[in-house]
Scaffold this motif. Structure first.
Motif, PDB file in Angstrom:
ATOM      1  N   GLU A 168      41.610  33.413  29.557  1.00  0.00           N
ATOM      2  CA  GLU A 168      41.360  33.536  30.994  1.00  0.00           C
ATOM      3  C   GLU A 168      40.919  34.962  31.319  1.00  0.00           C
ATOM      4  N   LYS A 169      39.978  35.080  32.230  1.00  0.00           N
ATOM      5  CA  LYS A 169      39.500  36.399  32.633  1.00  0.00           C
ATOM      6  C   LYS A 169      40.226  36.834  33.899  1.00  0.00           C
ATOM      7  N   ILE A 170      40.740  38.044  33.867  1.00  0.00           N
ATOM      8  CA  ILE A 170      41.529  38.577  34.966  1.00  0.00           C
ATOM      9  C   ILE A 170      40.771  39.731  35.603  1.00  0.00           C
ATOM     10  N   PHE A 171      40.596  39.646  36.909  1.00  0.00           N
ATOM     11  CA  PHE A 171      39.884  40.685  37.653  1.00  0.00           C
ATOM     12  C   PHE A 171      40.857  41.401  38.580  1.00  0.00           C
ATOM     13  N   LEU A 207      42.617  43.437  31.758  1.00  0.00           N
ATOM     14  CA  LEU A 207      41.577  43.215  32.761  1.00  0.00           C
ATOM     15  C   LEU A 207      40.202  43.027  32.132  1.00  0.00           C
ATOM     16  N   SER A 208      39.461  42.056  32.662  1.00  0.00           N
ATOM     17  CA  SER A 208      38.061  41.879  32.283  1.00  0.00           C
ATOM     18  C   SER A 208      37.131  42.492  33.318  1.00  0.00           C
ATOM     19  N   GLY A 209      37.645  42.670  34.538  1.00  0.00           N
ATOM     20  CA  GLY A 209      36.805  43.215  35.589  1.00  0.00           C
ATOM     21  C   GLY A 209      37.612  43.907  36.663  1.00  0.00           C
ATOM     22  N   LEU A 210      36.926  44.695  37.455  1.00  0.00           N
ATOM     23  CA  LEU A 210      37.528  45.398  38.586  1.00  0.00           C
ATOM     24  C   LEU A 210      36.559  45.306  39.753  1.00  0.00           C
TER      25      LEU A 210
END
Length: 370
Positions: free
Chosen positions: A28-31, A90-93
């Motif tokens: 899962e990608k977490i932002f 985290l994959s993104g911010l």
């Protein structure tokens, strides 16, 4: 003995790093996001898990290599946690433009953190037709970024996400209304824990937690808890025990104006014919934040909450170097005092510790208005 109804929320916060790392390892990608003005529904609709970046409290060592001292404790501590690997999941911010410090910190995170995608969403200040068109274009740009990062955004998914978050905020606001009346049965510290857990938990799971909690709130409180009722105002308060100190000094937090409190909830939903219209409408009608609105506009909302909660005064808990809040206080205090609500300002550093001197000031404040 009855189980502690707040225990699942405490556990969600305490285990957040391990739990979110496990989700990331599972694919899962977490932002992450700093400010509640970030359109979390869009992140969720793209298939990502939105998680609020927290700073917590403690020393700052590595972060000073990348930023000056005159940055608020929240941003210092958040970067410190990132530099020590806390946010490696985290994959993104994504950051919705709020204060200058937060927007500048996005660039530092982009250079220092192991994050694939970093994106800032420009948010207009004025509510006009041109501003709505501008925001729609900004959201389109965000969606393009999310899809490039592996997302699968669709308007139907956005509609579902808007419905989900409306249910969450409706339950949260129901709890707030009980808190106004002293009928929630929770201490202010526990109440804050319930709210904060939502920022580090998958929205679907958090909704279930809230539903179980509110279903159990059947007991009616016959009398108000002890203590002088006050409203606590500030940005993000990251040490719930501060609320316990207010209680031990003779106060009772009846309401708040915090960005990890009521300010993140209202309005619970936006209006419009399409999902994007609903998202845009809610963004333009957010509960006023010092970095996005004028003190006189905020004063009207605060006065309304003060009357609803029957609070007798206001305690400003302000993070050191938080320019938007510090700039607001002189005018806001004058307006509130003119309407019969005395104010006290407490400034906090990254330790989030209230020393004996602060306790003495609190006791004196409650004695004065009690």
């Amino acid at each position: 003995m009855n189980p502690d109804p707040v225990a699942p929320f405490k556990d969600a916060i305490q285990t957040s790093r391990h739990r979110l790392s496990a989700l990331s390892d599972a694919g899962e990608k977490i932002f992450g996001y700093f400010c509640t003005y970030t359109p979390v529904e869009a992140l969720h609709a793209a298939g990502f898990v939105p998680v609020r970046i927290t700073g917590g409290y403690g020393p700052v060592e590595k972060a000073f290599q990348h930023l000056p001292d005159f940055i608020c404790p929240y941003m210092k501590r958040a970067l410190e946690k990132s530099l020590t690997g806390h946010y490696d999941f985290l994959s993104g911010l994504v950051q919705g433009y709020s204060c200058d410090a937060a927007c500048g910190m996005v660039n530092i995170w982009k250079e220092t953190a192991k994050i694939e995608t970093v994106h800032s969403v420009p948010l207009p200040y004025n509510d006009s037709l041109e501003s709505k068109k501008f925001l729609a274009a900004a959201f389109d740009e965000l969606i393009e970024t999310l899809n490039t990062a592996g997302g699968c955004f669709s308007l139907s998914a956005l509609s579902d996400s808007l419905d989900l978050h409306e249910k969450i905020r409706s339950l949260q606001y129901r709890l707030y209304q009980k808190q106004y009346n002293g009928a929630s049965g929770f201490s202010a510290a526990d109440f804050m824990t319930i709210m904060d857990a939502g920022g580090v938990t998958k929205p679907e799971d958090y909704l279930v937690m809230l539903q179980k909690l509110t279903q159990g709130l059947t007991r009616q409180i016959q009398s108000l808890p002890a203590g002088v009722p006050v409203l606590v105002s500030g940005s993000i308060v990251e040490r719930p025990t501060i609320m316990d100190m207010i209680a031990s000094a003779g106060g009772r937090v009846a309401a708040d104006d915090l960005c990890n409190g009521l300010r993140q909830i209202l309005p619970v939903a936006g209006d419009g014919k399409t999902p994007m219209d609903r998202l845009i409408h809610r963004t333009f009608h957010r509960f006023p934040c010092p970095s996005r609105s004028r003190a006189v506009d905020r004063s009207r909302r605060l006065l309304d909450i003060l009357h609803q909660s029957r609070a007798k005064g206001v305690i400003f808990i302000v993070q050191k170097f938080c320019t938007p809040h510090l700039a607001d206080i002189p005018m806001l205090s004058d307006i509130l005092k003119h309407n019969g609500f005395p104010c006290l300002t407490v400034e906090m550093d990254e330790t989030w510790e209230m020393a004996g001197q602060v306790r003495t000031r609190l006791e004196g404040f409650f004695e004065m208005i009690g």
